[in-house]
Write a protein that holds these residues in place. Structure first.
Motif, short mmCIF file in Angstrom:
data_model
loop_
_atom_site.label_atom_id
_atom_site.label_comp_id
_atom_site.label_asym_id
_atom_site.label_seq_id
_atom_site.Cartn_x
_atom_site.Cartn_y
_atom_site.Cartn_z
N UNK A 136 0.83 -1.20 0.00
CA UNK A 136 0.00 0.00 0.00
C UNK A 136 0.86 1.26 0.00
N UNK A 137 1.91 1.27 0.82
CA UNK A 137 2.79 2.43 0.87
C UNK A 137 3.57 2.60 -0.44
N UNK A 138 4.00 1.50 -1.02
CA UNK A 138 4.73 1.57 -2.28
C UNK A 138 3.86 2.15 -3.39
N UNK A 139 2.61 1.67 -3.48
CA UNK A 139 1.70 2.18 -4.50
C UNK A 139 1.29 3.62 -4.22
N UNK A 140 1.22 3.97 -2.96
CA UNK A 140 0.95 5.37 -2.59
C UNK A 140 2.06 6.27 -3.13
N UNK A 141 3.30 5.81 -3.04
CA UNK A 141 4.42 6.63 -3.48
C UNK A 141 4.57 6.68 -5.00
N UNK A 142 4.09 5.65 -5.70
CA UNK A 142 4.31 5.61 -7.15
C UNK A 142 3.01 5.53 -7.95
N UNK A 143 1.91 5.85 -7.31
CA UNK A 143 0.62 5.81 -7.98
C UNK A 143 0.07 7.19 -8.27
#
Length: 607
Positions: free
Chosen positions: A147-154
């Motif tokens: 979730x945090x990874x997609x938050x940063x690159x979404x």
């Protein structure tokens, strides 16, 4: 001074604005020299400034991107969403596939590979919300890491690119203004965008863009060097990194000299195809079913956590995690935004604002979800069900640049795929540099037509020079030091973002005009039958009987006489007995039983 600059400009055969070109060149060269000569002092200055900004203004970075995102959605869904980013009869210049490939390669292509394995691994081993009970290397840690990874690159990353890109596209192709950052503020500054204030804005934008690109190239250089060391034993030293930067800078300058169609577009299409092939390789040589299921589940986790993450500032636990992750990402990304913004605008001509916003936010975000879902879930499978080792090397030993290559060692054809990954990083590296050179040259000269090749080559080599300066300065703690530099540089860009939103909204309102109120029929006020009869019978003073009553039509001026089913006229003469007798004598029915010229009395009456 102006004449001196003009003379130098003419002798070099340039076709640009001397103040903007030489101003940006002077600051870039001065920064590089000072950084290399006074390394420790520059490092200390950026470290102190970065620490203060992150401690006191981290919330400003985090809330700002969310505000930008909401603004874009409102613009796209509103009436301005139909505005075309070109003369009204012109369609898009590029196919959707080529458009996507170019904007993606120029946007986050480099960091796509740098963080594909490193970020999920890091958040899995050290959960951002460990203080809230998320255990390291647990199933919950894996879910939240995605979730945090997609938050940063979404959505949020592409919001930072989409806002200035939309403004550039509008002011360049609808108002026909020069492709410069100062043009975005024309509704606020008027003709002053062509004077000293506009020149200052453009110079700072060019220099900030060079620093942002240099930071990304610095990270890419660390990754290429790490890959070469693991594959071929190439020493991981500052000297080798300078060689890598120099080689790629030369190739990028050649690509920029060839222009968009012959250079950048071909490299971008090659890169996106190669990246997809690498993704497919990981999917089908790894635990395919688990990766597919996990990717879909990651979308749900991201969607569920997004409303909270959009404004989460780690207020109560105050772990400091966001200072070196989210705030850094947003500061880093926004320094790219002038360059990526103009580049995306130049390849998006002819699309409507609605198509633009949902295309720029949606297509790359969808690819990021798939990319990080596949690589992230494969990483967790290795740590939870396989031999592990990623957490130890990436987090324990701090080998973030080497994370992708360590990951690929667990797959067939490891040497070949690692070599492909190195080539991908290099080409993404090149497309970022050549796109930046093309755009910075455009910003300096103020028009889109190709100018002298030497100008584009200068900006390509200039970015390389700044990257070398940063690599030399941050040799002892490369990644952390680069984060500190970019955090400081990103602050003024964030402040300008709020002015940019107002300027774009004002420009759209000025050009599209205000909507008139929707025309509608005017209805008169209607009284219940018994109240109307009572007022007539009691002789109520005033002109109320001219404004109220029974009406068939909204524009009529005389009351319509209603008849009851037995033919009595409730609006006839009022009997001597008063209103009660009048009502009784008229045998008034209930409202729903009355008719007016065949209409139901319950229909709306005139206002």
């Amino acid at each position: 001074m102006r004449q001196l600059l003009q003379n130098a400009h003419d002798r070099l055969g340039l076709r640009t604005n001397p103040t903007r070109f030489f101003g940006a060149a002077f600051i870039a060269i001065a920064f590089s020299v000072v950084t290399i000569v006074f390394t420790s002092r520059v490092n200390s200055t950026f470290s102190v400034a970065s620490e203060w900004i992150l401690t006191n203004l981290g919330w400003f970075y985090i809330s700002g991107v969310t505000i930008f995102l909401l603004f874009l959605i409102v613009i796209a869904l509103g009436r301005f969403g139909r505005v075309r980013l070109s003369p009204n009869d012109e369609g898009p210049d590029h196919s959707t596939l080529s458009w996507f490939a170019m904007l993606f390669a120029a946007g986050i292509g480099t960091i796509l590979l740098f963080w594909a394995v490193a970020e999920p691994t890091y958040h899995f081993a050290q959960p951002p919300r460990e203080a809230m009970g998320v255990a390291p290397e647990s199933i919950q840690a894996a879910r939240e890491a995605m979730a945090f990874t997609l938050y940063h690159f979404g959505l949020h990353t592409w919001t930072i690119f989409a806002l200035p890109a939309l403004a550039f596209a509008y002011f360049i192709y609808r108002r026909n203004l020069p492709p410069r950052v100062s043009s975005l503020f024309q509704p606020l500054l008027g003709n002053r965008i062509h004077g000293p204030i506009g020149a200052l804005i453009d110079i700072l934008a060019i220099v900030g863009t060079m620093l942002g690109i240099a930071t990304s190239i610095g990270l890419g250089t660390l990754q290429i060097n790490s890959g070469l060391e693991r594959l071929f034993g190439v020493p991981n030293t500052v000297g080798m990194q300078i060689v890598i930067i120099s080689v790629v800078s030369v190739i990028a300058s050649v690509s920029a000299a060839l222009g968009i169609e012959r250079g950048i577009k071909r490299l971008s299409n090659f890169n996106i195809i190669t990246a997809v092939l690498l993704l497919v390789f990981v999917l089908f040589t790894g635990p395919t079913l688990l990766l597919l299921k996990g990717t879909v589940e990651s979308v749900g986790t991201y969607a569920a956590m997004l409303p909270e993450l959009m404004l989460w500032n780690d207020t109560f636990d105050n772990t400091g995690w966001q200072n070196y992750w989210t705030a850094f990402y947003w500061a880093w990304t926004i320094t790219w935004s002038p360059f990526v913004g103009i580049f995306i605008a130049s390849i998006s001509r002819g699309r409507t604002i609605r198509q633009f916003v949902f295309g720029v936010l949606g297509l790359p975000t969808l690819f990021s979800v798939i990319w990080y879902g596949i690589f992230g879930m494969a990483t967790f499978d290795r740590e939870l069900n396989g031999p592990g080792g990623l957490v130890e090397e990436v987090v324990g030993q701090g080998d973030i640049p080497g994370a992708l290559f360590i990951f690929l060692e667990g797959f067939p054809l490891a040497t070949f795929t690692s070599a492909v990954a190195i080539a991908l990083v290099g080409v993404f590296f090149i497309t970022s540099m050549d796109s930046a050179a093309l755009v910075m040259d455009m910003m300096a000269k103020g028009y889109e037509e190709e100018g002298p090749v030497v100008q584009r080559v200068f900006f390509g080599l200039g970015v390389g020079l700044i990257t070398i300066a940063l690599i030399v300065t941050t040799a002892d703690d490369g990644l952390r030091a680069l984060q500190e530099v970019i955090t400081v540089i990103g602050l003024p860009f964030f402040a300008l973002g709020y002015f940019l939103m107002y300027s774009l909204w004002r420009g759209l309102k000025e050009d599209a005009g205000e909507l008139e109120p929707l025309p509608a029929r005017r209805w008169r006020r209607t009284l219940p039958p018994e109240e109307y009869v009572r007022r007539r019978g009691d002789g109520v003073d005033g002109d109320w009987h001219e404004e109220v009553g029974y009406y068939d039509d909204p524009d009529c001026t005389e009351p319509t006489r209603y008849t009851s089913p037995n033919g009595a006229d409730p609006l006839g003469e009022v009997p001597a007995g008063g209103v009660t007798a009048g009502i009784q004598g008229a045998s008034l029915p209930d409202g729903d039983a009355s008719t007016a010229k065949g209409r139901d009395a319950s229909q709306p009456r005139a206002d």
